[in-house]
Design an enzyme around this catalytic site. Structure first.
Site, mmCIF file in Angstrom:
data_model
loop_
_atom_site.group_PDB
_atom_site.id
_atom_site.type_symbol
_atom_site.label_atom_id
_atom_site.label_comp_id
_atom_site.label_asym_id
_atom_site.label_seq_id
_atom_site.Cartn_x
_atom_site.Cartn_y
_atom_site.Cartn_z
ATOM 1 N N GLN A 1 37.325 45.423 35.020
ATOM 2 C CA GLN A 1 36.945 46.448 35.987
ATOM 3 C C GLN A 1 37.842 47.678 35.905
ATOM 4 O OE1 GLN A 1 36.820 44.608 39.888
ATOM 5 N NE2 GLN A 1 35.545 42.923 39.157
ATOM 6 N N HIS B 1 39.423 44.091 40.648
ATOM 7 C CA HIS B 1 39.697 44.468 42.043
ATOM 8 C C HIS B 1 40.797 45.522 42.187
ATOM 9 C CE1 HIS B 1 37.782 40.573 43.870
ATOM 10 N NE2 HIS B 1 37.018 41.145 42.946
ATOM 11 N N GLU C 1 30.463 43.625 52.846
ATOM 12 C CA GLU C 1 30.577 44.069 54.233
ATOM 13 C C GLU C 1 30.980 45.530 54.343
ATOM 14 O OE1 GLU C 1 33.418 41.020 55.339
ATOM 15 O OE2 GLU C 1 35.050 42.485 55.383
ATOM 16 N N TYR D 1 33.690 31.361 44.394
ATOM 17 C CA TYR D 1 32.708 31.222 43.320
ATOM 18 C C TYR D 1 32.548 29.776 42.853
ATOM 19 C CZ TYR D 1 32.640 36.305 43.047
ATOM 20 O OH TYR D 1 32.505 37.636 43.335
#
Length: 373
Positions: free
Chosen positions: A87, A153, A246, A267
């Site tokens: 990422q 992240h 969220e 997960y």
């Protein structure tokens, strides 16, 4: 669809459900779309105040200057060397509140550290325009601490307060879970700084010193959207684990619960206590299960789509389009999904109130959304 929590699904079921979720056809939503340019793994976009141009980051490390009305973008020299992979890579870009006078822009990226570690950084530099645009005087003003292994992240979204006095940064948990609850680390936090990168006066943990003095809120996971609503309140949008994406109203000193609680599970199927089991922790305005896999969040303030004013518009990776939501008090309600047929990484409001979205991945299209007719 407000605060609707279903029984946990398996990770595979969640993935399939999120990818197959159908939204409204753009024409039925009153939108006409024009594809205007193509980019390689774009991540963020910002229009430069007082111009018809926008900066766009590409994850492998290029900063592009695109001019509205054209299908080409030019490279901006002086961009940083990024740690690309997973990422990680080039992240956010925003113009300084005083850009018209200073020419300053703020950028974020993943930076390599020692012993196969890495972390996000934020820097500021002067954007020099002209035939060969460039960044000058780039200075790193913030770093994630500690640097850790892995390439997930980072979050590293940037937002200025409406008055231009404070710089907010989303700092993901780097897939390490527990640092989100550790006030001696700035992972899993929302950060509040002065524009020069020093901790802002009045931060809730200023008396602890060090990175603790940077912290505004804690207990976050992977915050890929950070935006102020028209009433001046700060909101984020976060990826949950297997379920539990969220939206949160981000307030000083509040703990948003990760990894103690979530409306999703690990997960591997291991359950996580739900948000509602810990009323002492900040509760999400809305959570999604199955997920929408958000890419970014803005609040719409333009005139082109007057019926959307004040609403949250979410770039959907998993949901493949735009998710439109209404904020009322501390709660959010999903209103509509607009199917764009591909993963959407970024959404941006143009100066004229029309919208641009960037697809995710290689060969990603920049798409212009205007009212139908």
């Amino acid at each position: 669809m407000t605060n609707l929590i279903l029984r946990p699904l398996s990770p595979l079921a969640l993935f399939l459900a999120s990818c197959s979720a159908q939204g409204a056809d753009p024409a039925d939503a009153g939108i006409t779309i024009t594809d205007v340019a193509t980019f390689d793994e774009p991540w963020a976009m910002t229009f430069l105040p007082g111009t018809n141009q926008a900066l766009i980051t590409e994850r492998k490390g290029k900063l592009k200057l695109w001019t509205d009305g054209t299908d080409k973008a030019v490279d901006v020299s002086g961009a940083p060397t990024v740690d690309y992979g997973g990422q990680g890579g080039f992240g956010d870009v925003v113009a300084a509140p005083d850009f018209a006078q200073s020419g300053m822009v703020y950028i974020s990226w993943a930076e390599a550290g020692a012993n196969d570690t890495r972390g996000a950084v934020v820097a500021r530099a002067k954007l020099v325009m002209g035939d060969a645009p460039r960044l000058e005087g780039m200075t790193v003003i913030w770093r994630q601490f500690p640097k850790v292994s892995g390439r997930g992240h980072y979050s590293h979204r940037i937002a200025f307060s409406p008055d231009g006095q404070y710089l907010f940064i989303s700092s993901g948990d780097r897939q390490k879970f527990t640092p989100a609850q550790d006030l001696s680390a700035n992972l899993g936090k929302v950060i509040r700084l002065l524009p020069d990168g020093t901790p802002a006066p009045g931060n809730p943990f200023a008396d602890k010193g060090g990175v603790s003095a940077q912290i505004w809120s804690w207990g976050h996971r992977n915050l890929l959207g950070l935006a102020f609503s028209p009433d001046g309140r700060l909101w984020d949008i976060e990826h949950g684990p297997a379920g539990g994406d969220e939206i949160n109203h981000v307030e000083a000193a509040k703990n948003y619960g990760w990894p103690l609680v979530s409306d999703g599970d690990h997960y591997d199927g291991k359950p996580i206590p739900r948000n509602k089991t810990r009323p002492d922790l900040a509760q999400p305005a809305i959570s999604w299960n199955p997920v929408i896999a958000p890419g970014d969040l803005i609040f719409y303030t333009g005139e082109a789509f007057p019926q959307w004013q004040g609403q949250a518009l979410i770039a959907g990776l998993g949901s493949g389009g735009i998710v439109r939501a209404k904020i009322e008090g501390e709660k959010a309600t999903e209103l509509e999904r607009i199917d764009l047929g591909n993963r959407i990484r970024e959404i941006e409001q143009a100066p004229d109130g029309t919208l641009y979205v960037l697809e995710d991945g290689e060969g990603a299209k920049l798409r212009h959304l205007v009212p139908k007719g």
